[in-house]
Each structure stands twice: as C-alpha cells, then as structure tokens.
Design an enzyme around this catalytic site. Structure first.
Site, PDB file in Angstrom:
ATOM      1  N   LYS A  15      19.688 102.042  22.885  1.00 29.06           N
ATOM      2  CA  LYS A  15      18.754 101.952  24.020  1.00 29.06           C
ATOM      3  C   LYS A  15      19.362 102.518  25.299  1.00 29.06           C
ATOM      4  CE  LYS A  15      17.987  97.486  23.959  1.00 29.06           C
ATOM      5  NZ  LYS A  15      18.837  97.107  22.824  1.00 29.06           N
ATOM      6  N   ARG A  90      13.174  90.496  27.218  1.00 29.68           N
ATOM      7  CA  ARG A  90      13.803  90.037  25.984  1.00 29.68           C
ATOM      8  C   ARG A  90      13.158  88.756  25.477  1.00 29.68           C
ATOM      9  NH1 ARG A  90      19.054  92.701  26.962  1.00 29.68           N
ATOM     10  NH2 ARG A  90      20.650  92.160  25.486  1.00 29.68           N
ATOM     11  N   ARG A 129      31.798 101.060  20.341  1.00 32.92           N
ATOM     12  CA  ARG A 129      31.232 101.465  21.639  1.00 32.92           C
ATOM     13  C   ARG A 129      32.244 101.305  22.779  1.00 32.92           C
ATOM     14  NH1 ARG A 129      25.541  99.101  23.239  1.00 32.92           N
ATOM     15  NH2 ARG A 129      26.503  97.058  23.194  1.00 32.92           N
ATOM     16  N   ARG A 163      33.185  96.701  26.141  1.00 34.55           N
ATOM     17  CA  ARG A 163      32.527  95.577  26.792  1.00 34.55           C
ATOM     18  C   ARG A 163      33.045  94.269  26.216  1.00 34.55           C
ATOM     19  NH1 ARG A 163      26.151  96.747  26.700  1.00 34.55           N
ATOM     20  NH2 ARG A 163      26.213  94.530  26.202  1.00 34.55           N
ATOM     21  N   ARG A 174      24.307  88.186  19.457  1.00 30.11           N
ATOM     22  CA  ARG A 174      23.274  88.896  20.222  1.00 30.11           C
ATOM     23  C   ARG A 174      22.212  89.457  19.291  1.00 30.11           C
ATOM     24  NH1 ARG A 174      27.099  92.724  22.443  1.00 30.11           N
ATOM     25  NH2 ARG A 174      25.472  93.856  23.531  1.00 30.11           N
TER      26      ARG A 174
HETATM   27  P1  AMP Z   1      22.783  94.329  27.205  1.00 31.36           P
HETATM   28  O1  AMP Z   1      23.613  95.220  28.037  1.00 31.36           O
HETATM   29  O2  AMP Z   1      21.317  94.664  27.276  1.00 31.36           O
HETATM   30  O3  AMP Z   1      23.265  94.190  25.792  1.00 31.36           O
HETATM   31  O4  AMP Z   1      22.912  92.875  27.865  1.00 31.36           O
HETATM   32  C1  AMP Z   1      24.161  92.211  27.925  1.00 31.36           C
HETATM   33  C2  AMP Z   1      23.956  90.724  28.175  1.00 31.36           C
HETATM   34  O5  AMP Z   1      23.290  90.522  29.428  1.00 31.36           O
HETATM   35  C3  AMP Z   1      23.058  90.010  27.167  1.00 31.36           C
HETATM   36  O6  AMP Z   1      23.761  89.639  25.993  1.00 31.36           O
HETATM   37  C4  AMP Z   1      22.588  88.819  27.978  1.00 31.36           C
HETATM   38  O7  AMP Z   1      23.618  87.838  28.109  1.00 31.36           O
HETATM   39  C5  AMP Z   1      22.374  89.442  29.353  1.00 31.36           C
HETATM   40  N1  AMP Z   1      21.019  90.001  29.481  1.00 31.36           N
HETATM   41  C6  AMP Z   1      20.681  91.304  29.640  1.00 31.36           C
HETATM   42  N2  AMP Z   1      19.354  91.462  29.731  1.00 31.36           N
HETATM   43  C7  AMP Z   1      18.830  90.218  29.622  1.00 31.36           C
HETATM   44  C8  AMP Z   1      17.500  89.720  29.612  1.00 31.36           C
HETATM   45  N3  AMP Z   1      16.440  90.537  29.731  1.00 31.36           N
HETATM   46  N4  AMP Z   1      17.320  88.384  29.489  1.00 31.36           N
HETATM   47  C9  AMP Z   1      18.374  87.547  29.377  1.00 31.36           C
HETATM   48  N5  AMP Z   1      19.649  87.952  29.346  1.00 31.36           N
HETATM   49  C10 AMP Z   1      19.892  89.272  29.474  1.00 31.36           C
END
Ligand code: AMP
Length: 221
Positions: A15, A90, A129, A163, A174
């Site tokens: 994404k 989400r 990654r 990360r 996740r």
């Molecule tokens: P990502 O970079 O999209 O994988 O997001 C990393 C982390 O940020 C996730 O595992 C959540 O802890 C938090 N996070 C990101 N977007 C959201 C969202 N829309 N709702 C809740 N937590 C989020």
C-alpha cells in the site's frame, strides 16, 4: 469532483509503495495514518508515548485519536482536490467518520482498490522491508526492490532502518488484526460497488499500471 481513494490490503501488500506512486502521478497527497503516527515518535507528550507503545505491540490506535489526526490532515489545502488514503480507515467507525469528513467537504470516497496477497508472502515481505529514516514513504524490499547502496536511501541518501513493528511477532499480529477489524470494511465499501481487487503479487510496476487503469476507468464511469 475531488478524487479520494482508499487503498486497502493487508500489511505487506504494498500500500505504501503504491500510494506514493499514485500520489505522484495524480498530484494528490498521500495520507498515511501510520506515517502520521510515526512522525510523532520522540514527541514529549503522554499521547505520543502511548501511540508508540500501541504501535510497537501491533495494536490499533483508538478510533477517536486516529479520526482526529485525519480530520486535521484533511483541513490542509492540499487535500481539497482529493487524497490517497493508506492504512486508513481500518475499522468501521473510522470508515463512517471518513464519510462524514468528506461529506463536509462536499465529496465522498471514489474508489477502494484492494491489493491482494497471501499471508505467508505478506510476512516475508514485511521481514525484508526497510524504510528511509528521513522520509518513510521511501520504502525498500531487500529481495525485490533493494536500494542501490546497502542501507542507504536511493532518493535522499539518508540511512535506512527496519520499522520496530516489523518484527515477525508484531507483523503476524497486525495481519490478524487486518482480518478481524479491517477486512469487514470491505463489505461496507462493496455494498457501494467501490471495491476492485488488484493482484499485489505482481511486480511493483504492474501493480501500479493496474491501479492507474482502475482509476481511469472509474473517472470515466
Ligand atoms: P501502518 O504503517 O499502516 O502499518 O501502521 C502502523 C501502525 O500504526 C499500526 O499497526 C497501528 O498501530 C497504527 N495505525 C496506523 N493506521 C491506523 C488506523 N487507521 N487505525 C488505528 N491504528 C493505526
């Protein structure tokens, strides 16, 4: 009419990479809640510390906090013509809140491309990654899309890092959360005919081409 696109898919489906490409091609901002939360890392506040702890566990940040961060981002003038959402919404309450926020702007979600990938491949990708420490939208995969110089970002020369939530344990959690909380959102958008699947196992350029095609088709529909 502004073009708001919600890019969906499990962690590791690409994404971030695809949202960055779409953002450039369409001249629309890339709005990533994960990126916005990571940018709060190191801030001296209870909220920032709590968010970093939630992320490190692979849990979701509470809806109210997440929605507020997006609301603030959408008030910036560059989001008036549309945006590419990556990692948001989400949960169902987040999707409903996004509808309200866009309705206030006289708009709505135009398209929900779903990047599909199997779970094992997603975990492998996440483990490989690396991201730029200066601009985390510059993302590499050590197997399929390595940087030209090991450990260094091709675009700005900054060091790369893994990360903290890309450990196998947090990544698996996740992905479980994706199936439990985020996958049900697809029905919400399917009911409006907005979801279109794209095979994310293809090379990056082929996925981008499929996404551009979808967007062109939806603009002319
Ligand atoms: P990502 O970079 O999209 O994988 O997001 C990393 C982390 O940020 C996730 O595992 C959540 O802890 C938090 N996070 C990101 N977007 C959201 C969202 N829309 N709702 C809740 N937590 C989020």
């Amino acid at each position: 009419m502004a073009t708001y696109i919600v890019l969906m898919g499990m962690q590791g489906a690409g994404k971030g990479t695809q949202a960055a490409a779409l953002s450039q091609k369409l001249s629309l901002p890339h709005i990533t809640t994960g990126g916005l939360f990571r940018a709060m890392d190191g801030q001296d506040s209870d909220l920032a510390r709590e968010i970093q702890a939630i992320m490190a566990r692979g849990d979701l940040v509470p809806d109210a906090t997440t929605i507020e961060v997006v609301r603030q981002r959408l008030t910036k003038p560059d989001a008036a013509n549309g945006a590419i959402f990556d990692g948001f919404p989400r949960t169902l309450p987040q999707a409903e809140a996004l509808d309200h926020l866009l309705a206030e702007l006289g708009s709505r979600v135009a398209l929900v491309p779903l990047l599909t990938l199997d779970r094992q491949e997603a975990i492998e990708r996440i483990s490989a990654r690396w991201e730029c420490t200066l601009d985390p939208t510059h993302v590499y995969n050590l197997n399929t899309n390595p940087p030209k110089v090991a450990g260094i970002c091709d675009i700005d020369g900054a060091p790369l890092r893994q990360r903290p939530d890309d450990t196998p344990e947090a990544a698996a959690k996740r992905i479980d959360t994706f199936f439990e909380k985020t996958a049900p959102l697809l029905d919400y958008y399917r009911a409006r005919g907005l979801v279109h699947e794209v095979n994310a196992a293809q090379p990056i350029e082929a996925v981008s081409a499929a996404l551009f095609h979808l967007i062109e088709v939806s603009k002319n529909a």
